[in-house]
Design an enzyme around this catalytic site. Structure first.
Site, PDB file in Angstrom:
ATOM      1  N   ARG A 267      55.974  49.056 -12.284  1.00  0.00           N
ATOM      2  CA  ARG A 267      57.020  49.676 -11.455  1.00  0.00           C
ATOM      3  C   ARG A 267      56.469  50.995 -10.921  1.00  0.00           C
ATOM      4  O   ARG A 267      56.247  51.925 -11.678  1.00  0.00           O
ATOM      5  CB  ARG A 267      58.276  49.899 -12.316  1.00  0.00           C
ATOM      6  CG  ARG A 267      59.231  50.916 -11.778  1.00  0.00           C
ATOM      7  CD  ARG A 267      60.527  50.965 -12.533  1.00  0.00           C
ATOM      8  NE  ARG A 267      60.434  51.142 -13.965  1.00  0.00           N
ATOM      9  CZ  ARG A 267      60.257  52.314 -14.593  1.00  0.00           C
ATOM     10  NH1 ARG A 267      60.128  53.422 -13.902  1.00  0.00           N
ATOM     11  NH2 ARG A 267      60.219  52.375 -15.908  1.00  0.00           N
ATOM     12  N   HIS A 271      62.782  54.028 -12.822  1.00  0.00           N
ATOM     13  CA  HIS A 271      63.574  52.895 -13.310  1.00  0.00           C
ATOM     14  C   HIS A 271      64.798  52.693 -12.416  1.00  0.00           C
ATOM     15  O   HIS A 271      65.105  51.578 -11.996  1.00  0.00           O
ATOM     16  CB  HIS A 271      64.014  53.162 -14.750  1.00  0.00           C
ATOM     17  CG  HIS A 271      64.922  52.124 -15.310  1.00  0.00           C
ATOM     18  ND1 HIS A 271      64.507  50.855 -15.627  1.00  0.00           N
ATOM     19  CD2 HIS A 271      66.248  52.158 -15.595  1.00  0.00           C
ATOM     20  CE1 HIS A 271      65.523  50.153 -16.093  1.00  0.00           C
ATOM     21  NE2 HIS A 271      66.592  50.915 -16.073  1.00  0.00           N
ATOM     22  N   TYR A 280      57.434  60.901 -18.369  1.00  0.00           N
ATOM     23  CA  TYR A 280      56.916  60.043 -19.440  1.00  0.00           C
ATOM     24  C   TYR A 280      55.663  59.246 -19.067  1.00  0.00           C
ATOM     25  O   TYR A 280      55.159  58.480 -19.884  1.00  0.00           O
ATOM     26  CB  TYR A 280      58.003  59.089 -19.937  1.00  0.00           C
ATOM     27  CG  TYR A 280      58.642  58.206 -18.872  1.00  0.00           C
ATOM     28  CD1 TYR A 280      58.021  57.032 -18.443  1.00  0.00           C
ATOM     29  CD2 TYR A 280      59.862  58.555 -18.301  1.00  0.00           C
ATOM     30  CE1 TYR A 280      58.601  56.223 -17.483  1.00  0.00           C
ATOM     31  CE2 TYR A 280      60.460  57.757 -17.349  1.00  0.00           C
ATOM     32  CZ  TYR A 280      59.832  56.594 -16.938  1.00  0.00           C
ATOM     33  OH  TYR A 280      60.417  55.803 -15.977  1.00  0.00           O
TER      34      TYR A 280
END
Length: 367
Positions: A267, A271, A280
């Site tokens: 991705r 998200h 992250y």
């Protein structure tokens, strides 16, 4: 013991791959897909990418409440291209390309983003969580993994009724930690349901890296415990995805049972529009995966094969850019779906507690 780094699953041995980074194909692959069909795949991928770019912008401008990007995972279009129109698709929430490939109008999708009076879901659902029985594209659920048991059950029912239909479930690697994954896999394996189970392993369940999801070397390895084949595929290679699902669908149709496919992908964006992936994962990792962009690789292949020229490819992008701009302008200008729609079309007689809430809401709206 695994030795790879977090978020950096390698394209190791045993992974099915057809397209090389320069757009050439491996020598042992024979292609029998028409140029028209290949162009349809590409246009669908461009439609998804363009919707993403504009959807994120609309959310940042405060014009829609939410957006779920698919950028980087558009090769899933190859999976649905390998199916019959009678087959059912049970998506997670990043498979908009499957609905578009099957003919769902872009205008319906954009109306759903705005929750306006022409939204097929009447403003009831989060933007991007849409489905339609006409296209055999089932409404996705926000809870992860629930669609797996639904898809397996629907496959069992289709076989019981003697229907010419198989089911395909998409889910992320995070869903493989859910009870529904194990229940669905076990049922599918025991009863040999005509199912194709596709894990879109984009390597992060929101911020949790896939290494924290499983101690297995790969997601595909899990198939062995349930008595079905497990195949690992380069999920950014649309030809490999198509070829693998085509074989799995044939197995399912022939009564040979389910197949678990792990599409290793990435991705590239957040998200959802509520997420900040820079907190992250390192930018170097994102840049590395941009080099494996499924659209860029497929474009190189199509130009090499003479399906279209660079200039014709630019025209495709411009066509979708203009079309989606126009549909957004139309969608934004329509009235919002009425709040009454939240309470109607569910019960024949509205329960008392919903009637009370409805009256309270009307009172607020009327001032």
């Amino acid at each position: 013991m695994k030795t790879h780094h977090v978020g950096s699953r390698k394209l190791g041995d045993g992974m099915k791959q057809i397209l090389e980074p320069d757009g050439s194909v491996k020598s042992d692959f024979e292609l029998s897909i028409s140029p028209e069909e290949l162009t349809k795949w590409y246009k669908t991928m461009i439609a998804v990418r363009t919707l993403d770019e504009k959807g994120m912008r609309l959310q940042r401008q405060g014009r829609i409440g939410f957006h779920i990007p698919t950028t980087g995972q558009e090769a899933h279009v190859g999976a649905v291209a390998a199916l019959k129109s009678s087959d059912w698709v049970f998506p997670a929430y990043r498979e908009h390309g499957a609905a578009i490939y099957r003919g769902m109008p872009l205008g319906d999708i954009i109306n759903q983003y705005f929750g306006n009076e022409d939204d097929p879901h009447k403003g009831r659902r989060l933007p991007g969580l849409f489905g339609h029985p006409k296209y055999r594209f089932v409404n996705p659920s926000a809870p992860i993994g629930t669609q797996i048991i639904h898809a397996v059950g629907a496959a069992y029912a289709a076989r019981y009724r003697g229907e010419d239909a198989i089911t395909v479930a998409f889910f992320g690697e995070g869903a493989t930690s859910s009870n529904d994954f194990h229940s669905g896999m076990n049922f599918a394996g025991v009863f040999k349901t005509p199912s194709v189970l596709i894990c879109q392993n984009n390597q992060y369940a929101i911020s949790l890296p896939d290494e924290r999801q499983t101690a297995a070397e790969t997601i595909a390895d899990k198939a062995q415990a349930y008595g079905m084949p497990g195949i690992r595929v380069d999920g950014n290679d649309i030809l490999a995805v198509y070829s693998t699902v085509q074989e799995a669908a044939k197995r399912a149709r022939n009564g040979e049972g389910p197949t678990l496919i792990e599409n290793l992908t990435y991705r590239l964006g957040p998200h959802t529009s509520s997420d900040d992936p820079s907190r992250y994962r390192p930018e170097e990792e994102v840049e590395k995966w941009k080099q494996k962009d499924p659209i860029k690789r497929f474009k190189l292949y199509l130009i090499r094969e003479g399906v279209f020229t660079e200039k014709e490819e630019e025209s495709i992008r411009e066509e979708y850019d203009e079309k989606i701009k126009r549909l957004i302008k139309q969608g934004a200008s329509k009235k919002k779906a009425s709040t009454e729609k939240m309470f109607t079309d569910v019960f024949r007689e509205m329960p008392w507690h919903l009637s009370e809430q409805f009256e309270q809401l009307k009172g607020i709206e009327e001032g």
